[in-house]
Write an enzyme that holds these catalytic residues in place. Structure first.
Site, PDB file in Angstrom:
ATOM      1  N   HIS A   1       1.034  -1.307  -0.230  1.00 46.63           N
ATOM      2  CA  HIS A   1      -0.244   0.282  -0.155  1.00 46.63           C
ATOM      3  C   HIS A   1       0.961   1.072  -0.186  1.00 46.63           C
ATOM      4  O   HIS A   1       0.107   2.570  -0.407  1.00 46.63           O
ATOM      5  CB  HIS A   1      -0.703   0.493   0.848  1.00 46.63           C
ATOM      6  CG  HIS A   1      -0.650   0.209   2.607  1.00 46.63           C
ATOM      7  ND1 HIS A   1       0.156  -0.782   3.404  1.00 46.63           N
ATOM      8  CD2 HIS A   1      -0.226   1.617   2.339  1.00 46.63           C
ATOM      9  CE1 HIS A   1       0.080   0.163   4.167  1.00 46.63           C
ATOM     10  NE2 HIS A   1       0.003   1.505   4.208  1.00 46.63           N
TER      11      HIS A   1
ATOM     12  N   ASP B   1      -0.271  -7.790   1.204  1.00 43.14           N
ATOM     13  CA  ASP B   1       0.384  -6.053   1.353  1.00 43.14           C
ATOM     14  C   ASP B   1       2.049  -6.037   2.032  1.00 43.14           C
ATOM     15  O   ASP B   1       2.207  -5.771   2.217  1.00 43.14           O
ATOM     16  CB  ASP B   1      -0.333  -4.933   2.526  1.00 43.14           C
ATOM     17  CG  ASP B   1      -0.084  -3.760   2.772  1.00 43.14           C
ATOM     18  OD1 ASP B   1       0.843  -3.315   2.017  1.00 43.14           O
ATOM     19  OD2 ASP B   1      -0.168  -3.333   4.128  1.00 43.14           O
TER      20      ASP B   1
ATOM     21  N   GLN C   1       0.415   5.615  11.303  1.00 42.74           N
ATOM     22  CA  GLN C   1      -0.065   5.853  10.536  1.00 42.74           C
ATOM     23  C   GLN C   1       1.726   6.716  10.170  1.00 42.74           C
ATOM     24  O   GLN C   1       2.847   7.649  11.062  1.00 42.74           O
ATOM     25  CB  GLN C   1      -0.620   7.597   9.583  1.00 42.74           C
ATOM     26  CG  GLN C   1      -1.995   7.225   9.838  1.00 42.74           C
ATOM     27  CD  GLN C   1      -2.794   5.661  10.159  1.00 42.74           C
ATOM     28  OE1 GLN C   1      -2.777   4.913   9.587  1.00 42.74           O
ATOM     29  NE2 GLN C   1      -3.204   4.919  11.009  1.00 42.74           N
ATOM     30  N   GLY C   2       2.528   6.110   9.046  1.00 43.57           N
ATOM     31  CA  GLY C   2       4.094   6.159   9.011  1.00 43.57           C
ATOM     32  C   GLY C   2       5.260   5.299   9.302  1.00 43.57           C
ATOM     33  O   GLY C   2       6.309   5.348   8.568  1.00 43.57           O
ATOM     34  N   ASP C   3       4.615   4.546  10.128  1.00 45.77           N
ATOM     35  CA  ASP C   3       5.401   3.258  10.684  1.00 45.77           C
ATOM     36  C   ASP C   3       5.118   2.076   9.170  1.00 45.77           C
ATOM     37  O   ASP C   3       6.036   0.867   9.163  1.00 45.77           O
ATOM     38  CB  ASP C   3       4.664   2.531  11.877  1.00 45.77           C
ATOM     39  CG  ASP C   3       5.778   3.658  13.070  1.00 45.77           C
ATOM     40  OD1 ASP C   3       6.386   4.082  12.661  1.00 45.77           O
ATOM     41  OD2 ASP C   3       4.440   3.314  14.008  1.00 45.77           O
ATOM     42  N   SER C   4       4.162   1.825   8.460  1.00 40.70           N
ATOM     43  CA  SER C   4       3.585   1.166   8.103  1.00 40.70           C
ATOM     44  C   SER C   4       4.753  -0.028   6.546  1.00 40.70           C
ATOM     45  O   SER C   4       5.497   1.568   6.085  1.00 40.70           O
ATOM     46  CB  SER C   4       2.668   1.327   6.086  1.00 40.70           C
ATOM     47  OG  SER C   4       1.528   1.487   7.445  1.00 40.70           O
TER      48      SER C   4
END
Ligand code: ARG
Length: 260
Positions: A70, A117, A210-213
């Site tokens: 993603h 993912d 969010q942002g660690d993905s």
């Protein structure tokens, strides 16, 4: 009679402890993480699109990095827009910057439910080991089970909470526990549940955000998961969801492309 007074008391205690946890660590990104020392997570990368940090990624060898699909979805034809910062705990300085040459999304990646993912990023040969603070992370075997209730480490420059959308300038990490697959399925049943290519990990008051993905979840020096999705962050009712790297279809696809 007594419970009428107890219920609001218990609720306000939760509310107060929640506030205190946030207050105590104004800089605790990841949610309530600790700051990493230089060289402590040599496999951790910052994936950037048009120079802006969008996700984490991990070093597999000199020319391959792994992230979440993603993170690159919709832009895989423009690999040159993506760069990787390696060998630095600072999000915006230090280490070195490498360009991505080719993006490979897992063929079964599904945007609607985040299944499979995972994506591989290929750089110039040897580019990912040019920095002294950079080292690859090992992968699990195909079909290897993930034990439940074992501690795993997740790291990244992501948000400190779902309500405070600010990235961390220094790499953070935290410890979470792997969750029984059926419990994970039940906990997330109103959000589509989890597939065999996903698993959950959680701990009290701490989580990826969010942002660690795309970033790493490791157990004893092996990359078992990739930060994928969640419902809010560090929500006591919702565990974090990770891509399961030992899933045979994922592990074999990684081997096919990278020979690792
Ligand atoms: N999808 C998020 C990202 O793009 C990662 C969310 C992880 N959330 C969690 N609660 N563990 O950065």
């Amino acid at each position: 009679m007594q419970s009428i007074f107890l219920v609001p008391l218990i609720f306000s205690l939760f509310w107060i402890s929640g506030k205190a946890a946030v207050k105590r660590r104004p800089d605790g990104r990841i949610v309530n993480g600790r700051e990493a020392r230089e060289g402590e997570f040599p496999y951790q990368l910052s994936l950037r699109r048009l120079t802006v940090h969008i996700c984490g990624a991990s070093v597999l060898d000199g020319s391959w990095a792994i992230t979440a699909a993603h993170c690159v979805d919709g832009h895989e034809r423009q690999p040159h827009e993506f760069t990787l910062r390696l060998g630095s705990v600072k999000r915006s300085s230090g280490g070195s910057i490498m360009t991505v040459r080719t993006i490979y999304k897992h063929p079964s990646y599904d945007t609607t439910d985040m299944n499979f993912d995972v994506a591989l990023l290929r750089t110039q040969a040897g580019a990912l080991t040019l920095d002294p603070n950079v080292a690859p992370i090992k992968l699990p075997e195909a079909g290897e089970a993930i034990q439940e209730n074992i501690s795993a480490i997740v790291s990244g420059w992501g948000h400190m909470s779902s309500t405070e959308p600010m990235l961390s300038s220094v790499l953070k990490y935290t410890t979470v526990m792997t969750v029984n697959q059926q419990k994970c399925q039940n906990d997330l049943s109103f959000h589509g549940g989890v597939s065999e290519a996903m698993f959950c990990a959680a701990a009290r008051n701490t989580d990826a955000c969010q942002g660690d993905s795309g970033g790493p979840l490791t157990v004893q020096g092996r990359l078992i998961g990739i930060v994928s999705w969640g419902v809010g962050c560090a929500d006591p009712y919702y565990p974090g969801v990770y891509t399961r790297l030992s899933h045979p279809s994922i592990r074999r696809w990684v081997r096919l492309l990278t020979k690792l």
